[in-house]
Design a protein around this motif. Structure first.
Motif, mmCIF file in Angstrom:
data_model
loop_
_atom_site.group_PDB
_atom_site.id
_atom_site.type_symbol
_atom_site.label_atom_id
_atom_site.label_comp_id
_atom_site.label_asym_id
_atom_site.label_seq_id
_atom_site.Cartn_x
_atom_site.Cartn_y
_atom_site.Cartn_z
ATOM 1 N N GLY A 1 0.629 -1.263 0.007
ATOM 2 C CA GLY A 1 0.067 0.044 -0.046
ATOM 3 C C GLY A 1 0.788 1.354 0.083
ATOM 4 O O GLY A 1 0.321 2.382 0.040
ATOM 5 N N PRO B 1 -10.778 4.660 -5.855
ATOM 6 C CA PRO B 1 -10.930 3.604 -4.710
ATOM 7 C C PRO B 1 -11.050 4.279 -3.314
ATOM 8 O O PRO B 1 -11.434 3.131 -2.296
ATOM 9 C CB PRO B 1 -9.975 2.623 -5.021
ATOM 10 N N ASP B 2 -11.126 5.089 -3.005
ATOM 11 C CA ASP B 2 -10.674 5.846 -1.631
ATOM 12 C C ASP B 2 -11.703 5.503 -0.680
ATOM 13 O O ASP B 2 -11.427 5.719 0.390
ATOM 14 C CB ASP B 2 -9.950 7.234 -1.882
ATOM 15 N N GLU C 1 -12.094 1.872 0.282
ATOM 16 C CA GLU C 1 -11.096 1.432 0.677
ATOM 17 C C GLU C 1 -10.874 2.256 2.344
ATOM 18 O O GLU C 1 -10.381 1.791 3.140
ATOM 19 C CB GLU C 1 -9.883 1.986 0.123
ATOM 20 N N THR C 2 -11.142 3.538 2.365
ATOM 21 C CA THR C 2 -11.527 4.181 3.823
ATOM 22 C C THR C 2 -12.227 3.282 4.697
ATOM 23 O O THR C 2 -12.039 3.122 5.718
ATOM 24 C CB THR C 2 -11.949 5.684 3.687
ATOM 25 N N ALA D 1 -13.049 0.172 4.275
ATOM 26 C CA ALA D 1 -12.361 -1.101 4.625
ATOM 27 C C ALA D 1 -11.299 -1.165 5.633
ATOM 28 O O ALA D 1 -11.175 -2.004 6.403
ATOM 29 C CB ALA D 1 -11.663 -1.780 3.180
ATOM 30 N N GLU D 2 -10.447 0.083 5.664
ATOM 31 C CA GLU D 2 -9.562 0.211 6.756
ATOM 32 C C GLU D 2 -10.325 0.280 8.211
ATOM 33 O O GLU D 2 -9.677 -0.262 9.063
ATOM 34 C CB GLU D 2 -8.996 1.564 6.648
ATOM 35 N N TYR E 1 -10.497 10.288 4.241
ATOM 36 C CA TYR E 1 -10.891 10.293 2.926
ATOM 37 C C TYR E 1 -10.460 11.387 2.288
ATOM 38 O O TYR E 1 -9.487 11.461 1.211
ATOM 39 C CB TYR E 1 -12.413 10.253 2.644
ATOM 40 N N ARG F 1 -6.662 11.279 1.736
ATOM 41 C CA ARG F 1 -6.307 10.148 0.723
ATOM 42 C C ARG F 1 -6.485 10.859 -0.791
ATOM 43 O O ARG F 1 -5.696 10.432 -1.611
ATOM 44 C CB ARG F 1 -7.049 8.841 0.714
#
Length: 537
Positions: A106, A329-330, A333-334, A336-337, A365, A368
């Motif tokens: 990552g 994808p942010d 993915e945020t 998912a984090e 977000y 990112r």
């Protein structure tokens, strides 16, 4: 056991085995073969033997790193590759491999730095340029990616992936003639290359010829095609048949391609419906936002694929205050984090998230995506499936604006069926699944818009075609943007468009985009699923 002979810094990409005993060279060659064949046990045996014959030789250390990479252990790979570079700091191939390991954990910026370092050290080696270009393209730096991929393709004209990815980058930049040439260069190397045919088919403003239809049909009769190539050729054949006006043959080709794709990973419509309902239930209990203005920088464009979202983004990106960032994808993915941090899958933790949690996630977000606002104060994020989070954004990014791209459901659903999607499982592989997905999406978005009309705007594709200036003015006003005439000439905007609509948005608006009616009763399963009357009685 002796140390390897001293050597100057290695400004080269290929392994340097100078000074190694012949037995150690043989072990390294055996290790490389075992890594290629996926035999970890044999690779370890050979590398251990090589280390015994020449302790800490950088090529042995690098191959250990490659072995860990192949086994999806990127942290261990980094440790071995750094040991190699401690011995040979200018070993280009090790820098390139380190970039791959960093990307896998990552650390995208550090990965790009490693690939750039490899290119500087070995400018005549194609693979560092290819790795750099491929990952710049994924990061959205399309112009720089095209330059790197051009270097790779020039250095290794028979490197098939470089030709295909260069075609993609050029298409995204609107350089369609050059993209077409690269896809055809790939087909000259491998006539059944599915990715090259996919690229040609995605140049949607350019019809495939009768000769190309014949070639595709002939290729599909071969029994030695890899499944991904067969599927991509099937989608391309469907487009070629439609371009030639043979709609029954197009429907048959697309049906077979979709069936093959669906067998790889079937979509579970019931499970997805349950997910949507769980998110809607959690949305009803969201806390009031800690900072109601947080997220004003972001404009989300959501909805079904193939519903005009790229067009709407192109219009907004023509505005001097907006950077078009394409499909980011942010946001997922945020979330998912946060799921990993809590040790709970999404959406189970939503009910326990406080206003402070949502504030933290909103700031994450924005952190990112900050690079998309380096030149302009606002950015678009047009990942279509972000509609699932539109209700949650009320707590996470309450100042953001959400544009719901709507197109006639039959046209949009059929257009999805014709498009090959790579993220599997995908709802678009069966007409009944498409209808179920549309029902879930429309019901959720309608409820969220009713609850927050100041945050969510339904932007109708057909309305834009009917009265472009009125709709563009209303869209800009909703986003809090002053009118700018450049938005009326959106097709002239010079930017990367990284979607299947890259060619279409380079042209002025066309009003002849409806296709579904040409297929008649063949689309009745989709009509019935959408609650529309069938044509077949």
């Amino acid at each position: 056991m002796s140390e390897p002979a001293a050597a100057p810094p290695h400004r080269r990409a290929e392994p340097c085995l100078d000074g190694l005993p012949a037995a150690a060279v043989a072990r390294l060659q055996a290790a490389a073969r075992a890594i290629r064949d996926g035999d970890e046990h044999a690779a370890r045996q050979a590398l251990d033997a090589a280390l015994g014959l020449a302790p800490e030789h950088p090529e042995t250390l690098r191959l250990y790193g490659v072995l860990h990479l192949r086994r999806q252990r990127p942290a261990e790979a980094q440790a071995w590759l750094r040991r190699a570079l401690a011995r040979w700091p200018d070993y280009a191939l090790a820098h390139s491999d380190l970039g791959t390991a960093l990307q896998a954990t990552g650390d995208g910026e550090a990965a790009l730095a490693s690939w750039r370092r490899a290119c500087a050290l070995a400018p005549d080696a194609p693979m560092p340029w290819f790795n750099l270009g491929r990952n710049l393209q994924q990061a959205g730096a399309t112009a720089e990616a095209a330059e790197a991929l051009q270097r790779a393709a020039a250095l290794a004209p028979d490197l098939l992936p470089a030709q295909v990815l260069l075609g993609d980058a050029l298409a995204h930049l609107g350089r369609l003639d050059e993209a077409d040439a690269r896809y055809r260069a790939a087909l000259a190397l491998h006539p059944a290359c599915g990715d090259a045919w996919r690229g040609l088919a995605n140049l949607k403003t350019r019809p495939l010829s009768a000769d190309e239809r014949t070639r595709l049909a002939g290729l599909l009769r071969r029994d030695d095609l890899a499944p991904p190539d067969r599927i991509a050729l099937g989608f391309a054949l469907g487009k070629a048949c439609e371009d030639q006006g043979d709609y029954a043959a197009a429907f048959a080709a697309l049906g077979e391609a979709n069936a093959q794709q669906r067998r790889l990973a079937p979509w579970q419509a019931g499970a997805f419906h349950a997910l949507v309902e769980a998110v809607r239930a959690a949305d009803a209990a969201l806390p009031e936002p800690a900072d109601p203005a947080l997220g004003r920088e972001a404009i989300f464009i959501v909805g079904l694929p193939r519903s005009g979202s790229t067009l709407f983004e192109q219009i907004l990106a023509a505005h001097p205050q907006v950077e078009g960032a394409s499909e980011l994808p942010d946001l997922p993915e945020t979330l998912a984090e946060e799921s990993r941090r809590r040790g709970q899958p999404f959406p189970q933790w939503l009910a326990r998230a406080s206003a402070a949690d949502w504030l933290r996630l909103g700031k994450r977000y924005l952190e990112r995506t900050a690079r998309w606002r380096a030149q302009r104060p606002r950015h678009t994020d047009k990942l279509p499936e972000n509609w699932l989070y539109a209700g949650l954004l009320r707590a996470m990014l309450p100042g953001a604006r959400i544009v719901d791209a709507r197109r006639d459901a039959l046209e949009a659903g059929w257009s999805c069926y014709k498009q090959q999607f790579y993220r599997l499982p995908h709802f678009a592989c069966a007409l009944t699944d498409i209808a179920a997905y549309i029902r879930d999406y429309e019901r959720a978005m309608d409820a969220w818009r009713a609850a927050g009309p100041a945050r969510i705007r339904t932007q109708c594709y057909e309305a834009l075609l009917a009265d472009p200036e009125r709709e563009i003015r209303a869209l800009l006003d909703f986003c809090g943007l002053p009118f700018d005439p450049a938005c009326l000439d959106f097709h002239r905007a010079e930017r990367s468009v990284r979607t299947a609509s890259a060619a279409q948005v380079r042209q002025p608006l066309r009003r002849d985009t409806a296709r579904a009616e040409r297929y008649g009763a063949l689309l009745d399963p989709l009509r019935l699923g959408l609650g529309l009357p069938p044509l077949g009685g």
